[in-house]
Design an enzyme around this catalytic site. Structure first.
Site, PDB file in Angstrom:
ATOM      1  N   HIS A  74      22.438 -25.964 -40.026  1.00 14.98           N
ATOM      2  CA  HIS A  74      22.225 -25.340 -38.708  1.00 14.98           C
ATOM      3  C   HIS A  74      23.166 -24.158 -38.533  1.00 14.98           C
ATOM      4  O   HIS A  74      24.192 -24.051 -39.210  1.00 14.98           O
ATOM      5  CB  HIS A  74      22.451 -26.361 -37.595  1.00 14.98           C
ATOM      6  CG  HIS A  74      23.873 -26.865 -37.494  1.00 14.98           C
ATOM      7  ND1 HIS A  74      24.538 -27.052 -36.306  1.00 14.98           N
ATOM      8  CD2 HIS A  74      24.780 -27.234 -38.455  1.00 14.98           C
ATOM      9  CE1 HIS A  74      25.759 -27.511 -36.514  1.00 14.98           C
ATOM     10  NE2 HIS A  74      25.925 -27.628 -37.814  1.00 14.98           N
ATOM     11  N   HIS A 102      20.443 -27.071 -28.634  1.00 18.71           N
ATOM     12  CA  HIS A 102      20.811 -26.819 -30.026  1.00 18.71           C
ATOM     13  C   HIS A 102      19.785 -27.479 -30.938  1.00 18.71           C
ATOM     14  O   HIS A 102      19.264 -28.552 -30.633  1.00 18.71           O
ATOM     15  CB  HIS A 102      22.207 -27.368 -30.329  1.00 18.71           C
ATOM     16  CG  HIS A 102      22.759 -26.894 -31.640  1.00 18.71           C
ATOM     17  ND1 HIS A 102      23.298 -25.635 -31.818  1.00 18.71           N
ATOM     18  CD2 HIS A 102      22.832 -27.506 -32.861  1.00 18.71           C
ATOM     19  CE1 HIS A 102      23.698 -25.489 -33.068  1.00 18.71           C
ATOM     20  NE2 HIS A 102      23.412 -26.605 -33.722  1.00 18.71           N
ATOM     21  N   CYS A 144      21.047 -20.768 -33.283  1.00 18.04           N
ATOM     22  CA  CYS A 144      20.467 -22.019 -33.803  1.00 18.04           C
ATOM     23  C   CYS A 144      18.943 -21.954 -33.907  1.00 18.04           C
ATOM     24  O   CYS A 144      18.365 -22.272 -34.958  1.00 18.04           O
ATOM     25  CB  CYS A 144      20.920 -23.207 -32.950  1.00 18.04           C
ATOM     26  SG  CYS A 144      20.271 -23.236 -31.256  1.00 18.04           S
TER      27      CYS A 144
END
Length: 328
Positions: free
Chosen positions: A303, A291, A243
């Site tokens: 993402h 994240h 991420c």
């Protein structure tokens, strides 16, 4: 007749029992895994692995800082040692010039003493100590204390580096273990079920018009171009990302340097409210933060999701939302 009726009743009861038994489902020798249970467990394992990976990134950044600090301390220690040696030479010269009545062996002990503390101790026992230049001796003491402080600081950094290196190894082992457990669960599923599980809660439909320009536009364009790429823990391109690796590479296209860590990226710019989000903003999830994605407008983000999904487009609130930052 009564006997016949009894036999008939018994026969009917027997047939009823046999029919009922035939309707009882027979449990298989080994039940197939429930798809919802597997999905929940796999998602949990992916997230635990991502948390460990982001802690790994944080520790790696800390380690880089410690190593730089250690190098600076060692250089400072060398400079301090040179200063101490210079003053030591001056004191030795003063001893040779000013000592009166001391034996040659005592003078030699001062001049050739290797240990700085022993050098100072020998001077202190000499009868002509008061005849030496007091300021020079004071300078020596100060510089010796400064060197000892630097030596202690250098040793402390070395211990911290060793501890942090072990933490990095532990986090990597946890990432590997969680990922292996998730893969084992997925291997127990049929191919069709696995495909259905890994394709949930995401979209591969790309927006046709993202209202972003300038540096934000460059970051968004790069991130969207990676949709479909693989998710690999610790990766930051060219064809696989985690991420924070994706967001780091995306904003690098705009000339903005971000650290490879979601929690560190949370401190990379001013925070913005959800109601003020603009395409290009970094959006963060979970507490503690583990994240990050890039907002692309219309309540959507791009993402690097997880190993089962890869880089994808998802809803802004598809995960526990924490906040947003505007880089640059």
């Amino acid at each position: 007749m009564a006997f016949a009726r009894k036999r008939l009743s018994a026969t009917a009861l027997g047939l009823t029992a046999i029919s009922a038994a035939a309707l009882v489902p027979v449990a298989p020798a080994q039940a197939d895994p429930d798809i919802q249970d597997v999905e929940a467990r796999v998602e949990s394992l992916y997230h635990q692995a991502e948390q460990a990976q982001e802690r790994f990134h944080d520790a790696k950044l800390d380690l880089a800082g410690l190593r730089k600090d250690s190098a600076d301390l060692k250089a400072d220690q060398r400079r301090q040692s040179n200063r101490l040696e210079s003053i030591r030479s001056q004191v030795s010269d003063a001893v040779v010039r000013q000592i009166q009545g001391e034996g040659l062996s005592t003078v030699s002990q001062v001049v050739v003493a290797d240990d700085p503390d022993a050098f100072l101790g020998t001077l202190s026992t000499m009868s002509s100590f008061d005849d030496l230049q007091q300021s020079m001796l004071d300078d020596y003491r100060v510089e010796l204390e400064a060197l000892e402080i630097r030596q202690e600081a250098t040793d402390d950094r070395a211990a911290e580096i060793a501890e942090l290196t072990e933490q990095l190894d532990e986090e990597q082992r946890e990432v590997d273990a969680k990922l292996a457990e998730a893969e084992s669960l997925l291997d127990d599923l049929e191919a069709e079920e696995r495909e259905r599980l890994t394709s949930r809660s995401t979209s591969t439909r790309l927006p046709t018009n993202v209202p972003a320009s300038g540096r934000a536009g460059a970051a968004v364009s790069y991130a969207l171009a990676q949709v479909g790429d693989a998710y690999v823990y610790g990766a930051m391109g060219e064809s696989a990302f985690d991420c924070s690796g994706l967001t780091m590479r995306a904003w690098a296209q705009a000339g903005v340097a971000l650290p490879h860590s979601s929690s560190a990226q949370y401190s990379s710019g001013p925070h913005v409210a959800a109601s003020d989000l603009q395409p290009g903003d970094l959006v963060f999830y979970y507490s503690p933060i583990s994240h990050v994605g890039i907002y692309i407008g219309n309540g959507m983000i791009v993402h690097a999701a997880n190993p089962g999904t890869g880089v994808a487009v998802s809803g802004l609130y598809s995960m526990p939302y924490v906040g947003a930052v505007r880089p640059g």
